[in-house]
Each structure stands twice: as C-alpha cells, then as structure tokens.
Scaffold this active site. Structure first.
Site, PDB file in Angstrom:
ATOM      1  N   ASP A 240     108.277  34.725  -2.081  1.00 16.25           N
ATOM      2  CA  ASP A 240     109.249  35.615  -2.756  1.00 16.25           C
ATOM      3  C   ASP A 240     110.304  34.762  -3.469  1.00 16.25           C
ATOM      4  OD1 ASP A 240     108.009  37.943  -1.931  1.00 16.25           O
ATOM      5  OD2 ASP A 240     109.413  38.353  -0.293  1.00 16.25           O
ATOM      6  N   GLY A 339     103.410  27.403 -38.085  1.00 16.69           N
ATOM      7  CA  GLY A 339     102.173  27.249 -38.864  1.00 16.69           C
ATOM      8  C   GLY A 339     101.373  26.060 -38.357  1.00 16.69           C
ATOM      9  N   GLU A 363     101.747  30.188  -7.811  1.00 17.97           N
ATOM     10  CA  GLU A 363     102.625  31.014  -6.948  1.00 17.97           C
ATOM     11  C   GLU A 363     102.333  32.514  -7.122  1.00 17.97           C
ATOM     12  OE1 GLU A 363     106.506  29.643  -6.021  1.00 17.97           O
ATOM     13  OE2 GLU A 363     106.060  27.609  -6.695  1.00 17.97           O
TER      14      GLU A 363
END
Ligand code: CAA
Length: 380
Positions: A240, A339, A363
């Site tokens: 977390d 580009g 993760e």
C-alpha cells in the site's frame, strides 16, 4: 485537505529540487546508457536524509510525513527514474515494514543503517511463478532448532545486486496458502543468498533488477518480521505504501516529459513560427498538463490518508494506476511533440518513454490495481 504546503514541506521540496537539478539530472542519460548504479547519488541522498524519510530520528531517519516524502521523490524522479526507484524501495518497501512490524531489536540492528542510507534494502516477494498471484509462494521456510531454512527463487528484485538487507517472504505451510506465509529479514552476506542473474531491461537501467536464489539460507528465529504465518499481511500492508512511491515515481517521469515538451515546443519552429503556437501542439500540452496535475492530486490524497493512519489501499491503488498510465500516455505524447527528434537518444523523452512502462507493472500491475480498487469500491 489543505492544498497549501507547510514551510517545512516547501523546504524539503526545494532541497530535493535543487539536488535533482544540480546532481541527478546531469547524470541521468549517462547512467541510463551505461546501466550504472548511481552509488554517488545514493550517498548524497543518504546525507540529505532522503533514504529513510518517514523513519523517526531515534531510528536514524528524517522523521517526516509521507507528504514530504512524495514531494522529494517527485523531484528525484523528475531527474532520473532509476534513482527514484532506489529511493522508493529503500523508504517504502524496506524501512516501512521494519518500522511498522519490527521488534525493537530489529529496528536498532536493521532499520537504523537503512534509514541513514548506510545500507540499501530490497524486497523479495515476486517469484518465477508468483507475480500478481503473490500468495502462491514457492519459496519454503522450514524451522530447524533456532534457525529457519529458506529455499527458493526470487524474481525481479530491485536493488537486488547492491542490497545489504532483504525482506524475504516464504511459505512455512503451503496448505494454508496466504496464511502460511512468513516475512524474514535476511542479511545478504548470508552464504545462502546468491545473485543468480542481473536482468537486461527496457528502462530504469541504472537500477539493478536481480534474480536471487536462496539455497539453504539460514535465518535466525529472531529475524521473523511480524508473526509466523502473518507474512502476507506484511506484504500487502507494505505494498500500500510502496504503491504511493511508484505513483510518485510515475508522476515525476510524466512531469519530466511534459516539461521537456513545453521547452521543445517553444523553440522548435515550423510553418514560420514556434510549434507551441499551433493548436495541435497546444491541445496535447493541455491534456498532458491536466493529467499530470490529476495524478499529483491522487498521490497527495493517498499520502494525506497514510499520514493520518487511515486505510488507503484503494486510494494508493488509484494513485498508482492513474499516475503510471499518465506517465506512459504523457511520454507517448512527448515523443509526438518532438516528432522524429523524440525517437532518438539525443532528447530525454526517449528515456522517459522507456522508464514509464515499468510503473504500469511493478508493485502490482495496472490490472491488479483495478482488482484492489474494484474490491473496495464494490464493498463501499
Ligand atoms: N493490508 C493488510 N492486509 C491485507 C491487504 C492490505 N492492503 N490486502 C489484503 N490483505 C489481507 C486480507 O485482509 C486477507 O486477510 P485474511 O486472511 O485475514 O482474510 C488476506 O490478506 C488475503 O487477501 P485477498 O484474499 O484479497 O488476497 P489475494 O490472494 O486475492 O491477493 C492481490 C490479492 C491484490 C491480488 C495481491 O495478491 C496482490 O496485491 N498482488 C500483486 C502483488 C504485487 O504487487 N507484487 C509486486 C511485487 S513487489 C515489487 O515489484 C518489488 C520491486 O522490487 C519494485
């Protein structure tokens, strides 16, 4: 939530920005091309207190909150994504679980040098057959007297080559599946710790990614992190926090690609004027800037919740999902703005494009983040 940063947070941000602009950014292209681990930058990050930012001063850290950590990490990631993941793993995946689940003895012995940045850590959860399905651990842990004996293979381990300390997950009871997994603190000088392979990668080339083989690796009972059989919770709780770190790394990459595009669009001329005057370019820049800001807000919200000790699994996954997909999208547009020049190595957006991809994978893939978000959203 108050969007105004405190004096201390602004100082941390400025310190990290100066470090990143003066030291990290000038080295980033060379580190990427050479695939060289930035030992000198890690040493400086240690001196600046960036390797254990959320660890209290009594354990060698900077004693700051998560919001300061993400402010600093975004700056480092803006300069070099590889350096950022080294910092993120040390702070979130190694210092984090030792601080949260470790005994006093483990904190004194292992957390202090990690938080000071004198030692580097790594996190060994993934295996050849346990990536997204992390409960399917094949690495075994068998208790013999006072020692646990670990055997198995760990894959894609960030910092695996340089790490002194590893958080290793292994199954002590396969039948119990996730409830039979235990977390261990392993010293990498252990004769049972073997670096089997260093991966060659698309991006984040200055951070090492290793395969580790554990061969009769003896670990003292005192090095169990948390409860025997409680390792899966250690892994998920830690991730977390880790996902906020990777979301921040992705945010830094996206910001780098946006800033390079703005600079290029202002100086490159086509049809008799800078391309920044063309609406086709302006619309791309507008969308890039909006997504970068939205990613930052999600990162800050997750950090804010974590700092208040509130459950933020869903918010961390949202931040990681959105920021990583933003990094990939913005880097793709950045090449478009440049580009043909965006496709060659003379301009940094080519590196940002390669570095961005991993944030959608490690993760927890974007698909795993959606699994977590859906689970919490449907339960709400
Ligand atoms: N915090 C605490 N506990 C949690 C949790 C959390 N965030 N999430 C789940 N749990 C607990 C549950 O409460 C449940 O507990 P009980 O046994 O008491 O009921 C238990 O864990 C099992 O939960 P689930 O049934 O939800 O678990 P699952 O097997 O279905 O797996 C998953 C869920 C989300 C798919 C998980 O396996 C996952 O996150 N997979 C991805 C793994 C991952 O991110 N790997 C990355 C490797 S690290 C890395 O990349 C390192 C690097 O070097 C950069």
């Amino acid at each position: 939530m108050n969007f105004e940063l405190t004096e201390e947070q602004r100082m941390v941000q400025e310190m990290a920005r100066n470090f990143s602009q003066q030291k990290v950014l000038p080295l980033a292209a060379e580190l990427d091309q050479a695939g060289r681990f930035p030992h000198e930058l890690v040493k400086e990050m240690a001196q600046l207190g960036l390797m254990g930012m959320m660890v209290p001063a009594e354990y060698g850290g900077s004693g700051l909150e998560t919001l300061s950590y993400v402010l600093a990490l975004e700056e480092v990631a803006r300069g070099c994504a590889s350096t950022a993941v080294i910092m993120s793993v040390n702070n979130s995946l190694v210092a984090g679980p030792i601080l949260h689940f470790g005994t006093e003895e483990q904190k004194k012995r292992y957390l202090v040098p990690i938080a000071r940045g004198e030692k580097i850590g790594c996190y060994c959860l993934s295996e050849p057959n346990a990536g997204s399905d992390s409960a399917n651990q094949q690495t075994s842990a068998a208790l013999q007297g006072d020692q646990w004996i670990l055997n198995g293979t760990k894959n894609f381990i960030t910092n695996g080559k340089e790490a002194h300390t590893a958080i290793v997950f292994a199954s002590n009871d396969r039948e119990k599946r996730h409830r039979g997994i235990t977390a261990f603190i392993v010293d990498t000088e252990n004769p049972g710790w073997k670096i089997a392979k260093i991966e060659k990668k698309l991006g984040i080339n200055a951070s090492s990614t290793a395969q580790i083989v554990l061969e009769d690796c003896q670990v003292p009972k005192a090095n169990v992190l948390g409860e025997v059989g409680g390792g899966f919770k250690v892994a998920m709780h830690t991730l977390d926090g880790g996902r906020i770190g990777i979301a921040t790394q992705a945010l830094g990459i996206a910001r780098a690609a946006l800033e390079e595009s703005i600079q290029y669009a202002k100086q490159r001329e086509a049809f008799g004027q800078p391309i920044a005057n063309l609406q086709a370019i302006q619309f791309m820049i507008a969308d890039m800037a909006t997504r970068v800001d939205a990613a930052r807000l999600l990162v800050w919200r997750a950090a804010y919740l974590k700092d208040r000790g509130l459950r933020m699994s869903k918010e961390a996954s949202m931040a990681k999902l959105f920021a990583s997909e933003t990094a990939m999208w913005v880097a793709t547009k950045a090449i478009q703005v440049h580009g043909g020049y965006g496709y060659i190595k003379d301009y940094p957006v080519e590196r940002h494009f390669r570095d961005a991809k991993i944030t959608e994978i490690y993760e927890g893939t974007s698909e795993i983040q959606r699994v977590v978000i859906a689970k919490w959203t449907l339960a709400d």
